[in-house]
Design a protein around this motif. Structure first.
Motif, short mmCIF file in Angstrom:
data_model
loop_
_atom_site.label_atom_id
_atom_site.label_comp_id
_atom_site.label_asym_id
_atom_site.label_seq_id
_atom_site.Cartn_x
_atom_site.Cartn_y
_atom_site.Cartn_z
N PRO A 197 0.80 -1.23 0.00
CA PRO A 197 0.00 0.00 0.00
C PRO A 197 0.83 1.28 0.00
O PRO A 197 0.38 2.29 -0.51
CB PRO A 197 -0.80 -0.09 1.30
N VAL B 45 -2.20 10.39 -12.62
CA VAL B 45 -2.88 10.99 -11.47
C VAL B 45 -3.56 12.28 -11.92
O VAL B 45 -3.27 13.35 -11.40
CB VAL B 45 -1.89 11.23 -10.33
N LEU C 13 -3.91 14.77 -4.70
CA LEU C 13 -3.72 13.34 -4.49
C LEU C 13 -2.41 13.09 -3.76
O LEU C 13 -2.33 12.26 -2.85
CB LEU C 13 -3.73 12.59 -5.82
N TRP D 188 -7.12 12.18 3.60
CA TRP D 188 -7.19 11.50 2.30
C TRP D 188 -8.60 11.62 1.73
O TRP D 188 -8.80 11.92 0.57
CB TRP D 188 -6.78 10.04 2.52
N GLN D 189 -9.58 11.43 2.60
CA GLN D 189 -10.97 11.55 2.13
C GLN D 189 -11.28 12.98 1.69
O GLN D 189 -11.94 13.20 0.69
CB GLN D 189 -11.96 11.15 3.24
N PHE E 20 -9.76 13.66 -1.67
CA PHE E 20 -10.52 13.08 -2.77
C PHE E 20 -11.85 13.78 -2.98
O PHE E 20 -12.33 13.88 -4.11
CB PHE E 20 -10.70 11.58 -2.56
N ARG E 21 -12.40 14.32 -1.90
CA ARG E 21 -13.61 15.12 -2.06
C ARG E 21 -13.32 16.32 -2.95
O ARG E 21 -14.07 16.63 -3.88
CB ARG E 21 -14.08 15.59 -0.68
N ARG F 53 -10.78 16.69 -5.01
CA ARG F 53 -10.41 16.24 -6.36
C ARG F 53 -11.65 16.03 -7.22
O ARG F 53 -11.66 16.35 -8.39
CB ARG F 53 -9.62 14.94 -6.27
N GLU F 54 -12.70 15.47 -6.61
CA GLU F 54 -13.92 15.22 -7.37
C GLU F 54 -14.43 16.51 -8.01
O GLU F 54 -14.90 16.50 -9.14
CB GLU F 54 -15.02 14.66 -6.45
N GLN G 233 -6.66 -4.65 -1.29
CA GLN G 233 -6.11 -3.33 -1.65
C GLN G 233 -5.00 -3.56 -2.65
O GLN G 233 -3.90 -3.96 -2.30
CB GLN G 233 -5.57 -2.65 -0.40
N ILE H 52 -6.57 4.70 -9.74
CA ILE H 52 -6.97 6.03 -9.27
C ILE H 52 -8.50 6.12 -9.26
O ILE H 52 -9.10 6.61 -8.30
CB ILE H 52 -6.38 7.12 -10.18
N HIS I 210 -11.21 6.51 -6.13
CA HIS I 210 -12.38 7.40 -6.12
C HIS I 210 -13.64 6.61 -5.80
O HIS I 210 -14.57 7.13 -5.21
CB HIS I 210 -12.52 8.10 -7.46
N ALA J 37 -13.71 6.26 -2.12
CA ALA J 37 -13.70 7.49 -1.35
C ALA J 37 -15.10 8.11 -1.29
O ALA J 37 -16.08 7.54 -1.76
CB ALA J 37 -12.70 8.47 -1.95
N VAL J 38 -15.18 9.28 -0.66
CA VAL J 38 -16.45 9.97 -0.53
C VAL J 38 -17.06 10.18 -1.90
O VAL J 38 -16.38 10.11 -2.90
CB VAL J 38 -16.27 11.34 0.16
N LYS J 39 -18.31 10.48 -1.93
CA LYS J 39 -19.14 10.64 -3.12
C LYS J 39 -19.58 9.30 -3.67
O LYS J 39 -20.77 9.04 -3.69
CB LYS J 39 -18.45 11.44 -4.22
N HIS J 40 -18.65 8.44 -4.09
CA HIS J 40 -19.12 7.18 -4.67
C HIS J 40 -19.27 6.10 -3.61
O HIS J 40 -20.22 5.34 -3.62
CB HIS J 40 -18.19 6.74 -5.79
N ALA K 37 -5.36 -5.06 3.24
CA ALA K 37 -3.99 -4.98 2.73
C ALA K 37 -3.40 -6.36 2.50
O ALA K 37 -2.44 -6.51 1.77
CB ALA K 37 -3.13 -4.18 3.69
#
Lengths: 556, 230
Positions: free
Chosen positions: A194, A248, A292, A309-310, A313-314, A316-317, B62, B70, B74, B77-80, B92
């Motif tokens: 990871p 990215v 990112l 991180w969340q 990404f919020r 980034r959306e 993961q 990427i 998404h 992550a949030v939204k989806h 992991a």
């Protein structure tokens, strides 16, 4: 150092241009011939003079940046081209061309002069088959060790079967990896891990918790990008691939590197309106890419930063939505065309501008939130301040560029130093930091997000007031591009990770004869041992996260 | 809990008392029990029950390879938020995973590693191939180093096309897989021309002869016959 001795240095005229005749005098009889490349002149030298010539150019004439090594095979010879620049002024370039004969392609290694030549020469050996004398460790870098043949050489048979071994990665508990005296331990990080941000394998030797030696093993995502581009036609078939180097969401920045190189090759002028669109889109990509980097870095250094991180990404959306409205895709935009962009802003334009303005209005608040959560956090500071130190001299040796170089105090940004697009008309600053550590690298990215926002907001203003009858999105470009045979060009742009350059040699057809990519991540990753050796294992992970590599671009 | 009392009928209370003894607190009554009424058990086939359990909650490995990862992030992550469908916790370790999403181009150096990771997952295991590269090599199909699809190495249950697929598409693929698992329908396509085998088991030909001094007899290797690839 001659640069300190005289104000302008050897080989520079009073106007600040390069004087190639003076450089030739400096090298004396080592120069066998001169070549014209579109971006710079080249000196042809003998394969056993490489170290002499390169160190003269580096020490006496100030060419301290070995940007790229291109290797290629002609019908009658092999050739290595060292593309050299100056960190102080990247428009001053010179190429050193080293032909070697077909039967015995051996050339002297430049590694003692520039550390960065190590990996570049390994790649040239791996893919093209030129051998480098004096190289400390000449083995394959991108392909498996047991690979047969050199795929970018002329007589390579792609249908030949290949065998790839799955060597059990050395077991850390096996006694033969434990030296009785030093009591070190061998540890594999990756290729499926990871914290490696992709398929990277770090062969690490530990003494207790301290990193004694780290050797990045790359090539787990070597997708033959150069071959793909050599098989595509200039006009339309190459542009989709750059999106997939640095995936990215930095797509438009990458596309620009190809657009710039091909436009320089075919002598195409881009309308101003399209340049503004390009600048706007590219900076949006930079924000998405940096977000990112920040989010995953926070995740790396301290697990509970999951929330950051969340958040990243919020945000980034939001950027991806804006880009999707413009280009029609979330990641693989394929929006640039040679001579411009593919289409104009979506209608209704005001709505789209409004969307960007909303994002820009909220950005300062969001950044303040990040600073509260991340850079102001004590645990984070303990992890990042004074760890992963990269001194500027070392960074230059490795050809480090981008935010990683600017965080080591190297004031180098191609957007300003070698202007393209609309950047020189706009008001913005290059961010640098003298910290040289993980903390500085992240801070530079935070500040660059602010600078990008500044650029975007100016672009939006410009676009809003642009007269309707002057919105030319593309120049007139012939349907089929066939540049003059044997034209060579190397151009670079400032991508999210640093200097992304492309070398193209044409052969009179509508496809490039050689297409070589200068990946910033490739050079930056090579400096990882300098940052990590002697530090704790956990700091190795932090250093790796802070240089923000993308394996698609490292391996290509 | 007293407010719940009104839902509980006398018959239910009686059954419960018969089963558990008198005076047991009402909190033992769950919504499920209310739905089931006085019936203290469900009759179903064990397989069907297990399938339902498996499909309703999947642990994903993961596992990131290339561009698609990427979009996969998404999706998490949030939204989806893939977790809404019961499969949003990336593990992991392959030992803890039921599902591997293969997000990206597989090249010769990585395929044996991916095969090893897949082998380390406990049965039953499922595979979602994300993106065109895992279908047939995608835009890199003609590359000298690119494996022409994930199915050359591991069996794939669901293919999600796209370059890269949108998060919505990936969610659709994963939910479709969950549905199939729950209905006991999942039967992966098995092609797998490339397997890991011991070096000494390979037919002795030119390439093997050449590599004989570099690879041990019992090393595991993957042999790529590019000519026969699609």
């Amino acid at each position: 150092m001659s640069l300190e001795e005289s104000q302008r240095g050897v080989g520079v005229t009073e106007d600040g241009d390069l004087d190639y005749d003076e450089l030739e005098d400096l090298l004396g009889e080592k120069v066998l011939a001169r070549e014209e490349h579109l971006n710079a002149e080249g000196f042809v030298i003998r394969p056993d003079d490489v170290q002499d010539v390169l160190s003269t150019l580096k020490e006496r004439a100030g060419f301290d940046h070995l940007s790229l090594l291109t290797a290629q095979e002609y019908l009658d010879r092999y050739e290595s081209i060292y593309h050299m620049k100056k960190y102080d002024d990247p428009t001053q370039e010179v190429s050193v061309v080293v032909p070697t004969d077909k039967e015995n392609p051996v050339s002297e290694s430049a590694e003692p002069v520039f550390r960065t030549a190590d990996w570049h020469e390994r790649e040239a050996y791996d893919l093209v088959g030129i051998e480098y004398e004096d190289h400390p460790d000449l083995r394959r870098i991108l392909l498996p060790e047991t690979w047969q043949g050199h795929p970018l050489s002329l007589d390579y048979d792609q249908d030949k079967p290949q065998i790839v071994p799955l060597r059990e990665h050395a077991n850390p508990l096996q006694p033969d990896h434990k030296d009785a005296e030093s009591d070190t331990m061998f540890l594999n990080v990756g290729p499926h891990h990871p914290a490696t941000h992709g398929v990277l394998h770090l062969e690490t030797v530990l003494d207790g918790e301290q990193v004694v030696d780290v050797d990045p093993d790359i090539g787990y995502l070597h997708r033959c990008e150069e071959q793909m581009c050599q098989n595509g036609t200039y006009r339309h078939q190459i542009m989709p691939y750059p999106d997939r180097w640095d995936y990215v969401s930095a797509g438009l920045l990458n596309e620009w590197s190809y657009a710039r190189t091909a436009e320089s090759l075919a002598d195409i002028d881009v309308p101003e309106y399209a340049q503004v669109l390009r600048t706007l889109g590219a900076e949006l990509c930079r924000i998405a890419s940096h977000l990112l980097a920040l989010g995953t870095f926070a995740l790396d250094v301290y697990g509970d930063f999951n929330v950051i991180w969340q958040y990243a990404f919020r945000d980034r959306e939001v950027v991806l939505n804006i880009l999707e409205d413009l280009t029609g895709q979330r990641m693989m935009f394929n929006y640039f065309r040679l001579g411009g962009v593919v289409w104009d802003i979506p209608e209704p334009r005001e709505e789209w501008f409004e969307k960007i303005r909303d994002f820009l209005d909220e950005l300062p608040g969001k950044l303040a939130e990040y600073h509260d959560l991340v850079t102001g956090n004590e645990i984070y500071q303990i992890r990042c301040v004074d760890t992963g130190v990269l001194e500027p001299e070392v960074a230059k040796e490795y050809g480090v560029t981008g935010p990683a170089a600017r965080a080591s105090g190297i004031d180098y940004d191609l957007r300003r130093d070698d202007p393209y697009g609309y950047y020189d008309e706009l008001d913005w600053d290059v961010v640098t930091d003298d910290g040289c550590d993980n903390f500085a690298r992240v801070m530079v990215r935070f500040k660059e997000v602010e600078e990008s926002a500044k650029i975007i907001s100016q672009c939006v203003d410009l676009l809003e007031d642009w007269p309707e009858d002057e919105r030319t999105i593309q120049a007139n470009v012939p349907r089929t591009l066939k540049p003059e045979p044997d034209t060579e060009v190397y151009e670079a742009v400032e991508a999210a990770k640093g200097e992304l350059g492309i070398y193209i040699r044409s052969d009179g057809t509508d496809k490039p004869a050689r297409f070589k990519i200068r990946s910033p991540c490739f050079s930056n990753l090579q400096s990882l041992p300098e940052m990590a050796e002697g530090e704790l294992l956990a700091d190795l992970i932090a250093a790796l996260g802070s240089i923000d590599i993308v394996l698609g671009e490292v391996d290509r | 809990m007293s407010s719940d009392n009104q839902h509980v009928t006398t018959a239910q209370t009686k059954t419960r008392e018969a089963r558990m003894g008198e005076g047991v607190d009402d909190r033992f009554n769950s919504r499920l029990r209310e739905v089931l009424g006085s019936m203290p058990f469900i009759l179903t086939k064990f397989d069907k029950f297990m399938n339902w359990v498996r499909g309703s909650s999947m642990f994903v490995l993961q596992f990131g390879i290339a561009c698609c990862s990427i979009e996969m992030i998404h999706t998490y992550a949030v939204k989806h938020d893939l977790d809404r469908f019961g499969s949003g916790i990336p593990r992991a370790s392959p030992r803890q995973a039921d599902l591997i999403i293969v997000p990206g181009t597989i090249v010769s150096k990585f395929a044996p590693r991916m095969k090893r990771v897949y082998d380390q997952m406990p049965e039953p295991k499922f595979v979602v191939g994300m993106g065109n590269c895992t279908a047939a090599g995608g835009p890199f199909q003609e590359g000298y180093n690119v494996v022409k699809g994930a199915e050359e190495v591991i069996p794939v249950d669901i293919h999600v096309p796209g370059c890269p697929p949108r998060p919505e598409a990936l969610i659709y693929g994963v939910v479709k897989l969950q549905e199939r698992v729950a209905n006991g329908e999942s039967s992966p396509v098995v092609v797998k021309p490339y397997e890991l085998e011991e070096f000494s088991d390979l037919p002795r030909d030119e390439v093997v002869e050449k590599l004989a001094d570099q690879i041990d007899e019992d090393d595991l290797v993957m042999r790529y016959n590019w000519r026969n690839s699609p």
